[in-house]
Design a protein around this motif. Structure first.
Motif, short mmCIF file in Angstrom:
data_model
loop_
_atom_site.label_atom_id
_atom_site.label_comp_id
_atom_site.label_asym_id
_atom_site.label_seq_id
_atom_site.Cartn_x
_atom_site.Cartn_y
_atom_site.Cartn_z
N THR A 91 -27.72 -62.59 -9.87
CA THR A 91 -26.32 -62.70 -9.45
C THR A 91 -25.90 -61.50 -8.61
O THR A 91 -25.26 -61.64 -7.55
CB THR A 91 -25.41 -62.83 -10.68
N LEU A 92 -26.27 -60.29 -9.07
CA LEU A 92 -25.90 -59.08 -8.35
C LEU A 92 -26.43 -59.09 -6.92
O LEU A 92 -25.69 -58.78 -5.96
CB LEU A 92 -26.44 -57.84 -9.09
N PHE A 93 -27.69 -59.43 -6.76
CA PHE A 93 -28.29 -59.39 -5.43
C PHE A 93 -27.80 -60.55 -4.56
O PHE A 93 -27.57 -60.38 -3.35
CB PHE A 93 -29.81 -59.36 -5.53
N ALA A 94 -27.64 -61.73 -5.16
CA ALA A 94 -27.13 -62.87 -4.39
C ALA A 94 -25.72 -62.60 -3.89
O ALA A 94 -25.38 -62.89 -2.74
CB ALA A 94 -27.18 -64.14 -5.24
N ASP A 95 -24.87 -62.06 -4.76
CA ASP A 95 -23.50 -61.75 -4.36
C ASP A 95 -23.44 -60.72 -3.24
O ASP A 95 -22.49 -60.71 -2.45
CB ASP A 95 -22.70 -61.24 -5.57
N ALA A 96 -24.46 -59.85 -3.19
CA ALA A 96 -24.50 -58.83 -2.14
C ALA A 96 -25.22 -59.33 -0.89
O ALA A 96 -25.37 -58.59 0.09
CB ALA A 96 -25.20 -57.57 -2.67
N GLY A 97 -25.70 -60.61 -0.93
CA GLY A 97 -26.34 -61.19 0.24
C GLY A 97 -27.80 -60.82 0.40
O GLY A 97 -28.32 -60.85 1.53
N HIS A 98 -28.46 -60.49 -0.71
CA HIS A 98 -29.87 -60.08 -0.62
C HIS A 98 -30.78 -60.97 -1.48
O HIS A 98 -30.34 -61.59 -2.46
CB HIS A 98 -30.02 -58.63 -1.08
N GLU A 99 -32.04 -61.01 -1.08
CA GLU A 99 -33.06 -61.74 -1.83
C GLU A 99 -33.65 -60.83 -2.91
O GLU A 99 -33.70 -59.60 -2.75
CB GLU A 99 -34.20 -62.19 -0.89
N LEU A 100 -34.14 -61.44 -3.98
CA LEU A 100 -34.79 -60.68 -5.05
C LEU A 100 -35.93 -61.52 -5.61
O LEU A 100 -35.76 -62.71 -5.86
CB LEU A 100 -33.79 -60.36 -6.17
N TYR A 101 -37.09 -60.87 -5.81
CA TYR A 101 -38.26 -61.55 -6.32
C TYR A 101 -38.92 -60.72 -7.42
O TYR A 101 -39.09 -59.50 -7.27
CB TYR A 101 -39.31 -61.79 -5.22
N LEU A 102 -39.28 -61.37 -8.51
CA LEU A 102 -40.22 -60.77 -9.46
C LEU A 102 -41.58 -60.81 -8.80
O LEU A 102 -41.95 -61.82 -8.16
CB LEU A 102 -40.24 -61.56 -10.77
N VAL A 103 -42.36 -59.74 -8.93
CA VAL A 103 -43.56 -59.65 -8.09
C VAL A 103 -44.69 -58.92 -8.79
O VAL A 103 -44.50 -58.23 -9.80
CB VAL A 103 -43.19 -58.93 -6.76
N GLY A 104 -45.89 -59.08 -8.26
CA GLY A 104 -47.04 -58.27 -8.65
C GLY A 104 -47.52 -58.49 -10.07
O GLY A 104 -47.63 -59.62 -10.56
N GLY A 105 -47.77 -57.38 -10.76
CA GLY A 105 -48.31 -57.44 -12.11
C GLY A 105 -47.39 -58.16 -13.07
O GLY A 105 -47.87 -58.76 -14.05
N SER A 106 -46.09 -58.16 -12.82
CA SER A 106 -45.16 -58.85 -13.71
C SER A 106 -45.38 -60.37 -13.65
O SER A 106 -45.35 -61.06 -14.68
CB SER A 106 -43.72 -58.52 -13.34
N VAL A 107 -45.60 -60.90 -12.45
CA VAL A 107 -45.87 -62.34 -12.31
C VAL A 107 -47.22 -62.67 -12.91
O VAL A 107 -47.38 -63.65 -13.65
CB VAL A 107 -45.80 -62.76 -10.84
N ARG A 108 -48.21 -61.84 -12.60
CA ARG A 108 -49.56 -62.05 -13.18
C ARG A 108 -49.50 -62.07 -14.70
O ARG A 108 -50.05 -62.98 -15.33
CB ARG A 108 -50.47 -60.91 -12.70
#
Length: 474
Positions: free
Chosen positions: A27-44
């Protein structure tokens, strides 16, 4: 349900445990107009069902924009990696790192990238070390959304094979530490490496010398603390990485065990490491290092005897010195080097115990020399029994049971963990009428040896023995 679908369902279950914080961040990043992704070792790790409380994200937001977004929400905020585009966040027990998309280039000389922020997710993913670490999940106001896998990481993860997004020669040329990370992931995750990755590791092993030793030792520790460190060590040795960072390990392949029960001392050492792990109360880095290195003195002390046998006399003494030298070269703390080398030095002491023939004095010295390392020494000695002769193995274990019982019996009568002379320094000076100085130290050491030999003395007996020693000195 397909294998891939099962993995994605497993990830969804893991991520549901973080639903609140992921929804809030999205919500924080969407409201600020930015993309956010969980990535790397966390997804693995989410796909493998082993996700912890450390979460890694990537975003198109620049560091200063992230700080503005996060500051009112975060319980803690830190900027130790901000020059690389990373902002650290603490919230509700989760520790998160959020990094701006990166599109770095490397000079192929150092491992330091020329930091350049990117504008899209795919460019960020392709610069990562392995395809299994190059997947992402978009985080929205509703939580986890679409899964991104442009480089086939899910297929590699399902096959449990490590491969690089780009050609491994390019990836390892950018950062040679990635080769050691491959061995670490083999230990931690139970993966193997793609043939082209192993070939590149073999061809480029010498480039690992470009890496700061502190980074190398950190990776070695993670490897040793993995679920199957023997597999990671094998990959290091077979690829030649071991010749660069731990040459003493591969050298053990040349020394045949004196009992001829193992292919070589190298294989014996890996077996001891695995058996030591089985005896742990929890992951113990000191014990694991000692188990791996306990016989590194054997190649230096190998002798062919006239009867056709092979001996390794005093290999524990030589091995302790080699251990200390290697750990200092890897810039471990003095305490760590002291502890591991002392265990290597003491690991053979028990074999003089025979069938319970040690005196109380010998038992006291064993405990005193081990000091706080005694519980680890117990585990190391037991792990060092790798004979396939069941009768001999049972006798060795029974003998060690007897030694531990002897230690407990003596400990019930006297404080074995703190063996001290029966007179302190002030008493020695008063009785002998001498000032503080070297002679007080000599007297203290004499009484310490007497205490180890005979056990606790009464005050009068200790005074008599001190005076007898003093007068004999003239």
């Amino acid at each position: 349900m397909s294998d891939n679908a099962e993995l994605l369902a497993s990830a969804q279950v893991a991520l549901n445990r973080h639903a609140d914080v992921l929804g809030q961040l999205g919500t924080l990043f969407a409201d600020a107009g930015h993309e956010l992704y969980l990535v790397g070792g966390s997804v693995r790790d989410a796909l493998l069902g082993r996700l912890g409380t450390d979460l890694d994200f990537t975003t198109d937001a620049r560091p200063e924009q992230m700080q503005k977004i996060l500051r009112p929400w975060a319980e803690a905020l830190w900027d130790t990696g901000i020059e690389f585009g990373t902002v650290g966040v603490g919230k509700d027990g989760d520790r998160m790192e959020i990094t701006t998309f990166r599109a770095d280039t490397y000079d192929q000389v150092s491992r330091n990238p020329q930091v350049r922020f990117g504008d899209n997710l795919d460019d960020d993913l392709v610069r990562r070390d392995f395809t299994a670490n190059a997947m992402a999940i978009r985080i929205t106001a509703d939580g986890p959304a679409e899964f991104h896998d442009p480089l086939g990481g899910l297929e590699g993860l399902r096959a449990r094979v490590l491969d690089t997004p780009a050609a491994p020669e390019v990836s390892f040329g950018d950062d040679p530490l990635r080769m050691l990370r491959a061995a670490r992931f083999v230990s931690q995750l139970g993966f193997s490496v793609a043939p082209r990755v192993k070939q590149a590791m073999t061809d480029m092993a010498s480039q690992l010398a470009r890496i700061a030793v502190e980074r190398v030792s950190a990776e070695l520790d993670k490897l040793l603390l993995g679920a199957d460190p023997a597999a990671g060590i094998n990959l290091m040795v077979e690829s030649g990485l071991g010749d660069v960072v731990l040459p003493e390990i591969g050298a053990m392949r040349m020394a045949i065990d004196e009992h001829h029960q193992h292919k070589d001392v190298y294989q014996h050492s890996l077996t001891v490491l695995q058996q030591a792990i089985a005896l742990e109360d929890g992951p113990d880095l000191v014990l694991r290092w000692a188990a791996l290195l306990h016989d590194i003195g054997k190649p230096e002390t190998r002798r062919h005897e006239p009867d056709g046998g092979v001996s390794f006399h005093h290999h524990e003494v030589v091995g302790a010195k080699m251990t200390r030298k290697r750990m200092r070269a890897l810039k471990y703390s003095k305490q760590m080097a002291d502890d591991v080398s002392q265990l290597v030095y003491l690991h053979l002491r028990f074999h003089g115990y025979g069938d319970g023939q040690w005196t109380d004095s010998a038992v006291r010295r064993y405990v005193t020399d081990a000091g706080p390392l005694l519980p680890r020494l117990h585990k190391l000695v037991r792990a060092d029994c790798t004979t396939r002769n069941k009768r001999r193995a049972a006798r060795l274990q029974a003998n060690y049971d007897d030694l531990e019982a002897r230690i407990a019996e003596l400990a019930a009568k006297e404080d074995l963990q703190r063996v001290r002379p029966d007179l302190n320094g002030n008493e020695i000076m008063e009785i002998l009428g001498i000032p503080a100085g070297p002679e007080v130290g000599e007297a203290w050491r004499y009484l310490k040896e007497l205490r180890l030999d005979r056990g606790p003395l009464s005050h009068d007996d200790a005074v008599a023995e001190l005076l007898k020693w003093w007068n004999a000195r003239g």
